[in-house]
Design a protein around this motif. Sequence first.
Motif, PDB file in Angstrom:
ATOM      1  N   ARG A   1       0.843  -1.197   0.000  1.00 17.57           N
ATOM      2  CA  ARG A   1       0.000   0.000   0.000  1.00 17.57           C
ATOM      3  C   ARG A   1       0.883   1.254   0.000  1.00 17.57           C
ATOM      4  NH1 ARG A   1      -5.225  -1.198  -1.694  1.00 17.57           N
ATOM      5  NH2 ARG A   1      -6.090  -2.912  -0.489  1.00 17.57           N
TER       6      ARG A   1
ATOM      7  N   GLU B   1      -4.628  -4.288   7.472  1.00 17.31           N
ATOM      8  CA  GLU B   1      -4.853  -5.163   6.322  1.00 17.31           C
ATOM      9  C   GLU B   1      -3.661  -6.090   6.119  1.00 17.31           C
ATOM     10  OE1 GLU B   1      -6.237  -4.861   1.652  1.00 17.31           O
ATOM     11  OE2 GLU B   1      -4.930  -3.301   2.472  1.00 17.31           O
TER      12      GLU B   1
ATOM     13  N   ARG C   1      -8.580 -13.567   1.959  1.00 15.88           N
ATOM     14  CA  ARG C   1      -8.205 -12.416   1.148  1.00 15.88           C
ATOM     15  C   ARG C   1      -8.004 -11.143   1.953  1.00 15.88           C
ATOM     16  NH1 ARG C   1     -12.562 -12.074  -3.534  1.00 15.88           N
ATOM     17  NH2 ARG C   1     -11.302 -10.210  -3.970  1.00 15.88           N
TER      18      ARG C   1
ATOM     19  N   ARG D   1      -9.938  -6.318   3.534  1.00 20.14           N
ATOM     20  CA  ARG D   1     -10.555  -5.555   2.450  1.00 20.14           C
ATOM     21  C   ARG D   1     -10.982  -6.442   1.284  1.00 20.14           C
ATOM     22  NH1 ARG D   1      -6.273  -1.120   3.028  1.00 20.14           N
ATOM     23  NH2 ARG D   1      -7.375   0.739   3.781  1.00 20.14           N
ATOM     24  N   ARG D   2     -10.507  -7.683   1.229  1.00 19.94           N
ATOM     25  CA  ARG D   2     -10.794  -8.616   0.136  1.00 19.94           C
ATOM     26  C   ARG D   2     -10.403  -8.012  -1.217  1.00 19.94           C
ATOM     27  NH1 ARG D   2     -13.599 -12.949   0.994  1.00 19.94           N
ATOM     28  NH2 ARG D   2     -14.523 -12.941  -1.096  1.00 19.94           N
ATOM     29  N   ALA D   3      -9.300  -7.309  -1.246  1.00 20.01           N
ATOM     30  CA  ALA D   3      -8.845  -6.632  -2.459  1.00 20.01           C
ATOM     31  C   ALA D   3      -7.982  -7.560  -3.308  1.00 20.01           C
ATOM     32  CB  ALA D   3      -8.040  -5.388  -2.092  1.00 20.01           C
TER      33      ALA D   3
ATOM     34  N   ASP E   1      -3.542  -4.884  -6.295  1.00 20.64           N
ATOM     35  CA  ASP E   1      -3.920  -3.562  -5.805  1.00 20.64           C
ATOM     36  C   ASP E   1      -3.187  -3.183  -4.519  1.00 20.64           C
ATOM     37  OD1 ASP E   1      -5.640  -3.527  -7.910  1.00 20.64           O
ATOM     38  OD2 ASP E   1      -7.485  -3.543  -6.735  1.00 20.64           O
TER      39      ASP E   1
END
Length: 369
Positions: A12, A41, A50, A53-55, A59
């Motif tokens: 991130r 996260e 995942r 955030r299940r991103a 990403d």
Amino acid sequence: MTLTRLSLTDFRNHAGADMAAASGIVALHGDNGAGKTNILEAISLLAPGRGLRRAPLADMVRDGAGGGFAIFAEVQSDPALPPVALGTGIEAAQPRRRIVRINGAAAAATALGDWLSLLWLTPAMDRLFVETAGNRRRFLDRLVLALEPRHAQHGNRYEAAMRARGKLLADPAAADAQWLTSLEAQLADHGAAIDAARQRTLAALSAELAEQPDAPFARPLLTLVDGDGAARTEPYAPDALRALFAARRRIDAAAGRATAGPHRDDLSALHAATGRAAARCSTGEQKAMLLSLVLAHGDCVARARGARPVLLLDEVAAHLDPSRRGALYERLAGQGGQAWLTGTEEGLFANMPGPVTRFRIAGGRIAAG
């Protein structure tokens, strides 16, 4: 369980970060967008699944980085033993392939649950009781996973068998009856295991909640219901599930999906003090029930696994009045284990009972205090 060390690389907005923490409360404060939730996260990816955030994995790579990221942590669950090293991330060459290492050795993501149990509560979960049944199933399965790490394997195999059956049913010319029967046997075996684990978790959680007072956090009454909203009073047996799937082949082929089974179940909740459905309660009552549920589940995990899970509470303190905030801090400090909390204001974490590890987050930079 305690994360004694956490390191992030190109995750991130964190180019590089290395944090050391003790048991007790870990308080992260900083402005919106500073990267507090990103830290939670990252921790959530040290469990199967995942993350909070299940991103998509790609990403999560820092803008301008080389295409990969890495998360490393040391976990202490027994003071008499050395910490366990957990790592996960992706490489630029294979951005969709998640790499997992445990004590330096390659491992499946499902194996992470054997070493670290995580529970989290985020602002995105505030509407859990009014959102889709799928969101509530995922929430329930996360609770199960903290108690029974093998639950993820059954879930993955159930999903794979369901997809394969769906493809056969969509092409009548290829729908070999023997192959369908084999897939439905797999669905039945894994589906029964999934359901049994859910039932055990709800029974343990309900017993724990029954010992909790109705205040300061609202207490929920939990029930597993089927796709039609009827309470599930008996567990699924493999034979019954096999017969169910076989009988519904034509219906499922027309619908383009499996229309009955454990993947259609839902988690129903009532406010214990009023008997009102959680979906009809106020936003504050819903959040209080979620918090009560997560705290009670932490007690369940501690009782069953002999080590309290790590709690990740994102922006929870800001939405509580001072008395409930103080009650939360007292409970977290008194129960032991480790809880990571985020907030925009340092004052939210004033006068917390110790021990407390404090960090200030600003623009992806992390400083003690």
